[in-house]
Design a protein around this motif. Structure first.
Motif, mmCIF file in Angstrom:
data_model
loop_
_atom_site.group_PDB
_atom_site.id
_atom_site.type_symbol
_atom_site.label_atom_id
_atom_site.label_comp_id
_atom_site.label_asym_id
_atom_site.label_seq_id
_atom_site.Cartn_x
_atom_site.Cartn_y
_atom_site.Cartn_z
ATOM 1 N N TYR A 89 0.868 -1.517 0.029
ATOM 2 C CA TYR A 89 -0.169 -0.193 0.102
ATOM 3 C C TYR A 89 0.460 1.449 0.205
ATOM 4 C CZ TYR A 89 -4.087 -3.343 0.969
ATOM 5 O OH TYR A 89 -5.084 -3.753 0.674
ATOM 6 N N GLN A 90 2.019 1.011 -0.008
ATOM 7 C CA GLN A 90 2.996 2.285 -0.794
ATOM 8 C C GLN A 90 2.746 2.659 1.384
ATOM 9 O OE1 GLN A 90 0.183 2.327 -2.968
ATOM 10 N NE2 GLN A 90 2.152 0.771 -4.034
ATOM 11 N N LEU B 107 -10.788 -6.789 -5.520
ATOM 12 C CA LEU B 107 -12.301 -6.382 -4.598
ATOM 13 C C LEU B 107 -11.573 -5.839 -3.355
ATOM 14 C CD1 LEU B 107 -15.384 -7.933 -5.524
ATOM 15 C CD2 LEU B 107 -14.648 -5.602 -7.460
ATOM 16 N N GLU B 108 -12.130 -4.828 -2.823
ATOM 17 C CA GLU B 108 -11.985 -5.001 -1.143
ATOM 18 C C GLU B 108 -13.610 -4.413 -1.200
ATOM 19 O OE1 GLU B 108 -9.142 -1.774 0.926
ATOM 20 O OE2 GLU B 108 -10.908 -0.929 0.400
ATOM 21 N N TYR B 109 -13.377 -5.069 -0.420
ATOM 22 C CA TYR B 109 -15.201 -4.609 0.205
ATOM 23 C C TYR B 109 -16.051 -4.115 1.695
ATOM 24 C CZ TYR B 109 -19.697 -6.769 1.536
ATOM 25 O OH TYR B 109 -21.172 -7.602 2.526
ATOM 26 N N GLN B 110 -16.492 -3.153 1.415
ATOM 27 C CA GLN B 110 -17.295 -2.229 2.914
ATOM 28 C C GLN B 110 -18.264 -2.711 2.560
ATOM 29 O OE1 GLN B 110 -16.583 1.287 2.726
ATOM 30 N NE2 GLN B 110 -16.706 1.950 4.486
ATOM 31 N N PRO C 73 -6.153 -4.366 -3.917
ATOM 32 C CA PRO C 73 -7.082 -3.733 -4.154
ATOM 33 C C PRO C 73 -7.424 -2.946 -5.215
ATOM 34 C CG PRO C 73 -7.462 -4.818 -1.754
ATOM 35 C CD PRO C 73 -5.950 -4.575 -2.051
ATOM 36 N N VAL C 74 -8.391 -2.445 -6.403
ATOM 37 C CA VAL C 74 -8.442 -1.471 -7.292
ATOM 38 C C VAL C 74 -9.395 -0.856 -6.609
ATOM 39 C CG1 VAL C 74 -8.407 -1.279 -8.958
ATOM 40 C CG2 VAL C 74 -6.796 -2.444 -8.625
ATOM 41 N N ILE C 75 -10.665 -1.779 -6.386
ATOM 42 C CA ILE C 75 -12.161 -1.703 -6.963
ATOM 43 C C ILE C 75 -12.779 -1.852 -5.954
ATOM 44 C CG2 ILE C 75 -14.477 -1.652 -7.867
ATOM 45 C CD1 ILE C 75 -12.367 -3.886 -10.169
ATOM 46 N N LYS C 76 -13.428 -0.755 -4.740
ATOM 47 C CA LYS C 76 -13.664 -0.811 -3.680
ATOM 48 C C LYS C 76 -15.559 -1.147 -4.003
ATOM 49 C CE LYS C 76 -15.312 1.983 -0.711
ATOM 50 N NZ LYS C 76 -15.599 4.101 0.086
ATOM 51 N N GLN D 179 -11.231 -8.589 -0.864
ATOM 52 C CA GLN D 179 -11.671 -10.190 -1.772
ATOM 53 C C GLN D 179 -9.965 -10.257 -2.714
ATOM 54 O OE1 GLN D 179 -14.596 -10.746 1.201
ATOM 55 N NE2 GLN D 179 -14.197 -11.697 -0.616
ATOM 56 N N LEU D 180 -8.818 -10.822 -2.507
ATOM 57 C CA LEU D 180 -8.563 -10.847 -2.998
ATOM 58 C C LEU D 180 -7.129 -11.684 -2.365
ATOM 59 C CD1 LEU D 180 -6.547 -7.737 -4.992
ATOM 60 C CD2 LEU D 180 -7.310 -7.712 -2.442
ATOM 61 N N PRO D 181 -5.656 -11.443 -3.814
ATOM 62 C CA PRO D 181 -4.446 -12.771 -3.053
ATOM 63 C C PRO D 181 -4.135 -11.405 -2.284
ATOM 64 C CG PRO D 181 -5.390 -13.275 -5.581
ATOM 65 C CD PRO D 181 -6.399 -12.769 -5.244
#
Length: 801
Positions: free
Chosen positions: A249-250, A379-382, A399-402, A392-394
Motif C-alpha cells: 500500500y506504499q 476487490l475490497e469489500y466494505q 485492491p483496486v475496486i471498492k 477479496q483477492l490474493p
C-alpha cells in the motif's frame, strides 16, 4: 560500571557490510496473515533465491528445523512399496547425485549425530538448575507477551498514552522491561532487572553495542541475527506481514530490525549480568560462545551432507506421484466437444476438482472450468453502513475496486454489532482462558445449542445491488466493461451456455480460530460470495455486454450468469439472485451426494452404507459441531497444478489433489494469460503447497500444534498454543493428521503447463520469483504438449519424463 549507570554513547556505528548483513537476515522472514484473513503462505518465500537444500541445511543448523521427513517415514514408504529402486535411481539422476542404492538405504539406518547452533540462552540452559526458569523460555515468553500487547488493536495497553498511533517498537519494549522489577524474581537472578537500565535508547545503538560486546565479526553477523529471529519466528512473521502490507500500500513500515534489537538486547543483558555477577559461569559461557562461532560453518556443511541422501528419498516420492499422475493423464481420453446445457466456473482449489467431476458426471452437456477464485476482480469489500473493509483477492495483490451493497441487507447491521461485541470480548488477549469461565451458563447454553443445531445455509438469497468505486468515484461503464472483458478473456469460454454458474467457495465451521484458512485463499481468506455476485451483476448488465461485444466477445442474449457458492465442508452449492430450472437443480443436488460419498473415506468411512439423506445430515451436523476439530481436510494432500484444457482432464480422477486452471494456448494472444497464470495462481499454489508441507515436516516451528489449545492473540493477530510461547503460524496437527496417519503427503508442487516451450521459457526468464522457484527446486515445472507427451524443465533445459 554499576548496573544503574546510564548507557554510554555508542563507540562505533555499523559499517555498510554489517548493515547489509543485518538487513539480509531481517529479509529472510516470510509474512503470516492475521486470523480473519488467514491465507496459506510459503514460510520460505523470502529465501526462494537460495537452493532448497541450502535453506534446509541453514535452518537445521540455526534453529533445528526440518524441511525433510524423519528417516523412519521414508523407511515405511519403502516398505509400503511407494518408493522403489527405480524411483530412487530416477531421483538420483534428476538431482545429479551419484549415490549407490546401498548408500541410500544405509542413510536411512544410520543417523550421524549433528550439532546445531546454540544461542547464548541455549548454552546457559544446558547447565541451568532445574528449579530455575530456562532463559530461552522466559525470553520468548516475555517478548511474545509484549508483542501481543503492543500490536493488538482491540485494547492497546502497556504504557500507551496515545492509542491512535503506534509507538516505536524497541523504545516501547524498553519502557516496559525497565519497569518490570519482577524479572529478577522470575529468573531467580538478583539484580537482573537493573541491567536493562543500561541498554541504549535506540535499536541502532543497541545493535552497534551488541556486535562489539559479543565479539561478532562480519561473517557471523547474518547467521547470528537470523538465528535470533528464528527464536521468535512467529512474531517475526507477523512483523513481516506488516512490512508486506506497507510495501503493498506504499506505506512503508518495517519493525523487523527493532524486533531483532529486542531479542539481541536480552543477549546483551545476560552477557553483562553474568560477567559482573557470576564470573565463573561467564568464563565457561565465553569459551562456549567462541566455539559456537568457530564451528558454525562446518556444522552447516555437516547438516547438508547428512541431508543429501534424504533429498533423494524425498525426490523419489515425488517421482512416484508424478509417474502415477502421468499414467492417469495419458490414459484419460480427451472429452469430445458437446453442446453445453449448463456451464460452471469453479475456483482452481483442489476441493473443486472433486465437485467438478461429480457435476460433470451428471451429463455430458455439463461443462466446468477452473479459474482463480477471486474471479479476476481486485476487490475490497466494505459492507453497507460499516466502516470496516476487507480484501477479496490474493495477498500478492492490492485492491483496486471498492464494492459495497447499495442498501444493507435486512438485519445485517444488528448482526454485525452483536458479533463485534461478542468476538471483541472473546478474542481479546487477556480473555484467552478466562472467557468461557466468565461467561458461565451463558456460554454453556450457546455451546449446547450449537451441539444440536445443523449448519444451515446462510440467508443470503435476498437480491443485492452492488456499487463499485475506484479512487472514490463510481466505476464508469467503460471501466466496468474493461474489467468484465479482462475476466472473460482470461476465463477462455468460447461458446456460452444458457446458464453459466460462477461458483465461488467458502467453508462452514464452528468454534474454529483457523476458519478463514478453509475459505478461499484467492479471496484473502474470505468466502468467494462477494466476488461471484459482483461479477454476475457486471456480466448480466446489457450496457456492459454491449461494450464487451465491441471489444470482440459477444455474450448471447439468452445467457445468464448465476452467482453460486460451493460450501467445501458440506459440498452444498447455494445459488444467489436467480433461480435454476428443475433439471439443473437436480444435477447440483446429485453432484453434492456424489462428492459427499467420495470424501467419506477420509471424513467418516463408517457411513458408507448409509443413505444419501443420512450422509448429508452427518455433513451438516459436522459443520455445526463446535467440538469438531476436523470439520474438513481443506487443501490437505495437494500435489499438482495443471494448466490445460478441461477436456484433457475431464475423464481423469485426480483424487482431489490437483489445482485445475483452464487454459487454451491457441486463444492466448502474446501469451498474456499464461504470464498471469505463472506469476499469480502458480505462486499462490506454491504458497499453499509449501504451507501444508512445512506444517508436516516441522509442526513445531512452521505449524501451530494442538488446535484444542489454541487461544486468539490480540483479536485476530494469531494464536498461542496454550497461554504463551511464541506466536504460532501454519496449520494445526488436526488439519494434517487424522490421529493415525498424515493426511498431507509432503511433496513439492508439480506444475503442468499445456503450452509451447518458448513462451514458458520466456516468462520463466523474465520473472525473478518464477525463476527462483524453478531453479532452486522449490517446485517442479513440467510441460504437457498437444500430443500428450510430458517433459520436465530442469537446469534451463527440457527433459522427457
Amino acid at each position: 560500571m554499576s548496573a544503574q549507570q546510564p548507557s554510554p554513547a555508542p563507540l562505533f556505528s555499523l559499517s555498510s557490510t554489517q548493515q547489509q548483513a543485518i538487513t539480509q537476515a531481517c529479509q529472510y522472514i516470510a509474512p503470516n496473515w492475521p486470523l480473519d484473513q488467514m491465507i496459506a503462505v510459503n514460510p520460505f518465500w523470502e529465501m526462494r533465491g537460495l537452493a532448497i537444500e541450502d535453506v534446509a541445511a541453514r535452518l537445521a543448523t540455526l534453529a533445528n528445523v526440518d524441511l525433510l521427513m524423519p528417516r523412519a517415514y521414508y523407511r515405511q514408504r519403502w516398505a509400503d512399496g511407494d518408493i522403489t529402486d527405480a524411483h530412487l535411481a530416477m531421483a538420483n539422476s534428476q538431482l545429479g547425485y551419484d549415490f549407490t542404492p546401498e548408500q541410500l538405504h544405509s542413510a536411512l539406518e544410520i543417523a550421524l549425530p549433528q550439532q546445531h547452533w546454540h544461542n547464548i540462552a541455549d548454552l546457559l540452559d544446558a547447565h541451568r538448575p532445574a528449579h530455575k526458569m530456562a532463559w530461552r523460555d522466559e525470553i520468548i515468553h516475555q517478548i511474545s507477551q509484549f508483542c501481543a500487547a503492543h500490536y493488538q488493536k482491540l485494547r492497546p495497553m502497556l504504557y500507551r498514552d496515545d492509542v491512535s498511533s503506534m509507538p516505536d517498537l524497541y523504545q516501547h519494549w524498553l519502557s516496559v522491561i525497565r519497569a518490570d522489577k519482577g524479572i529478577s524474581i522470575v529468573m531467580d537472578e538478583a539484580g537482573l532487572h537493573e541491567y536493562f537500565q543500561q541498554l541504549p535508547e535506540t535499536a541502532d545503538e543497541l545493535l552497534s553495542q551488541s556486535l562489539r560486546l559479543l565479539e561478532l565479526d562480519d561473517d557471523m553477523l547474518e547467521p547470528y541475527a537470523h538465528a535470533l529471529l528464528l527464536d521468535i519466528n512467529g512474531w517475526a512473521s507477523w512483523v513481516a506481514y506488516i512490512r508486506w502490507q506497507g510495501r503493498l500500500y506504499q506505506q512503508p513500515q518495517d519493525d523487523m530490525l527493532q524486533l531483532l534489537a529486542i531479542r539481541m538486547a536480552w543477549d546483551v543483558v545476560i552477557w553483562r549480568y553474568l560477567k559482573a555477577q557470576h564470573a565463573s559461569t561467564f568464563a565457561v559461557l565465553h569459551e562456549q560462545w567462541q566455539c559456537e562461532k568457530q564451528h558454525l560453518p562446518e556444522r552447516t556443511q555437516a547438516f547438508k551432507a547428512a541431508q543429501k541422501p534424504l533429498w533423494v528419498w524425498a525426490k523419489a516420492l515425488e517421482v512416484n506421484y508424478q509417474q502415477n499422475l502421468h499414467a492417469t493423464l495419458k490414459a484419460a481420453e480427451p472429452a469430445p466437444p458437446s453442446e453445453s446445457a449448463l456451464q460452471a466456473v469453479f475456483c482452481i482449489d483442489v476441493r473443486s476438482e472433486v465437485m467438478r467431476r461429480a457435476l460433470e458426471a451428471q451429463s455430458e452437456h455439463i461443462h466446468t472450468f477452473g479459474f482463480a477464485g477471486f474471479f479476476g476482480l481486485p476487490l475490497e469489500y466494505q459492507p453497507a453502513d460499516s466502516a470496516l473493509k476487507r480484501p477479496q483477492l490474493p495477498g500478492l495483490l492490492k485492491p483496486v475496486i471498492k464494492v459495497s451493497e447499495a442498501q444493507a441487507p435486512k438485519g445485517a447491521k444488528r448482526k454485525r454489532h452483536f458479533s463485534a461485541h461478542w468476538q471483541g470480548w472473546s478474542k481479546a488477549a487477556p480473555s484467552s482462558f478466562s472467557m468461557v469461565e466468565s461467561a458461565g451458563w451463558m456460554y454453556a447454553l450457546k455451546m449446547l445449542k450449537n451441539s444440536f443445531k445443523r449448519a444451515k445455509q446462510a440467508a443470503h438469497n435476498e437480491h443485492i445491488e452492488w456499487q463499485l468505486h475506484k479512487d472514490d468515484h463510481n466505476l464508469s461503464l467503460a471501466q466496468q466493461a474493461e474489467f468484465a472483458y479482462g475476466v472473460l478473456k482470461a476465463m477462455g469460454i468460447q461458446r456460452y451456455a444458457p446458464k453459466v454458474l460462477l461458483v465461488g467457495h467458502g467453508s462452514h465451521t464452528t468454534n474454529n480460530l483457523h476458519a478463514a484458512g478453509l475459505e478461499c485463499g484467492a479471496c484473502g481468506g474470505q468466502s468467494g460470495e462477494v466476488n461471484v455476485r459482483v461479477l454476475a451483476q457486471l456480466l448480466n448488465d446489457e450496457k456492459v455486454r454491449e461494450q464487451v461485444a465491441s471489444k470482440g466477445i459477444t455474450i448471447p442474449s439468452v445467457t445468464e450468469f448465476v452467482a453460486a457458492l460451493h460450501n467445501t465442508t458440506t459440498d452444498h452449492i447455494q445459488i444467489f439472485d436467480s433461480e435454476l430450472d428443475e433439471q439443473s437443480r437436480q444435477w447440483l443436488d446429485k453432484a453434492t451426494n456424489t462428492a459427499q460419498r467420495e470424501r467419506l473415506i477420509n471424513i467418516a468411512p463408517e457411513l458408507k452404507e448409509q443413505s444419501d439423506k443420512d450422509i448429508d445430515k452427518a455433513y451438516l451436523n459436522r459443520a455445526g459441531d463446535w467440538s469438531q476439530v476436523r470439520p474438513e481436510w481443506g487443501l490437505a494432500n495437494n500435489a499438482a497444478f495443471i494448466v490445460a484444457p478441461r477436456s484433457w482432464t475431464r475423464n481423469a480422477n485426480l483424487q482431489g489433489r490437483s489445482f485445475l486452471h483452464d487454459y487454451h494456448w491457441q486463444h492466448d494472444e502474446a501469451f498474456r494469460t499464461l504470464e498471469l497464470i505463472m506469476t499469480a495462481p502458480m505462486i499462490v499454489t506454491n504458497w499453499i503447497n509449501s504451507q501444508y508441507t512445512a506444517s508436516v515436516t516441522d509442526n513445531y516451528k512452521y505449524g501451530s500444534g494442538n488446535k484444542v489449545l489454541h487461544n486468539a492473540v490480540g483479536g485476530n493477530i494469531g494464536i498461542f498454543e496454550g497461554n504463551g510461547g511464541d506466536l504460532r503460524i501454519g496449520l494445526a496437527m488436526q488439519s494434517i493428521h487424522n490421529g493415525e496417519r498424515w493426511m498431507h503427503e509432503p511433496l513439492r508442487l508439480s506444475v503442468y503447463i499445456a503450452a509451447p516451450r518458448k513462451p514458458i521459457e520466456s516468462i520463466y526468464a523474465r520473472h525473478e520469483s518464477v525463476k527462483s522457484l524453478v531453479d532452486n527446486r522449490w517446485l517442479n515445472l513440467m510441460r504437457w504438449d498437444d500430443n500428450g507427451q510430458i517433459e520436465r524443465f530442469c537446469d534451463g533445459a527440457w527433459q522427457t519424463c
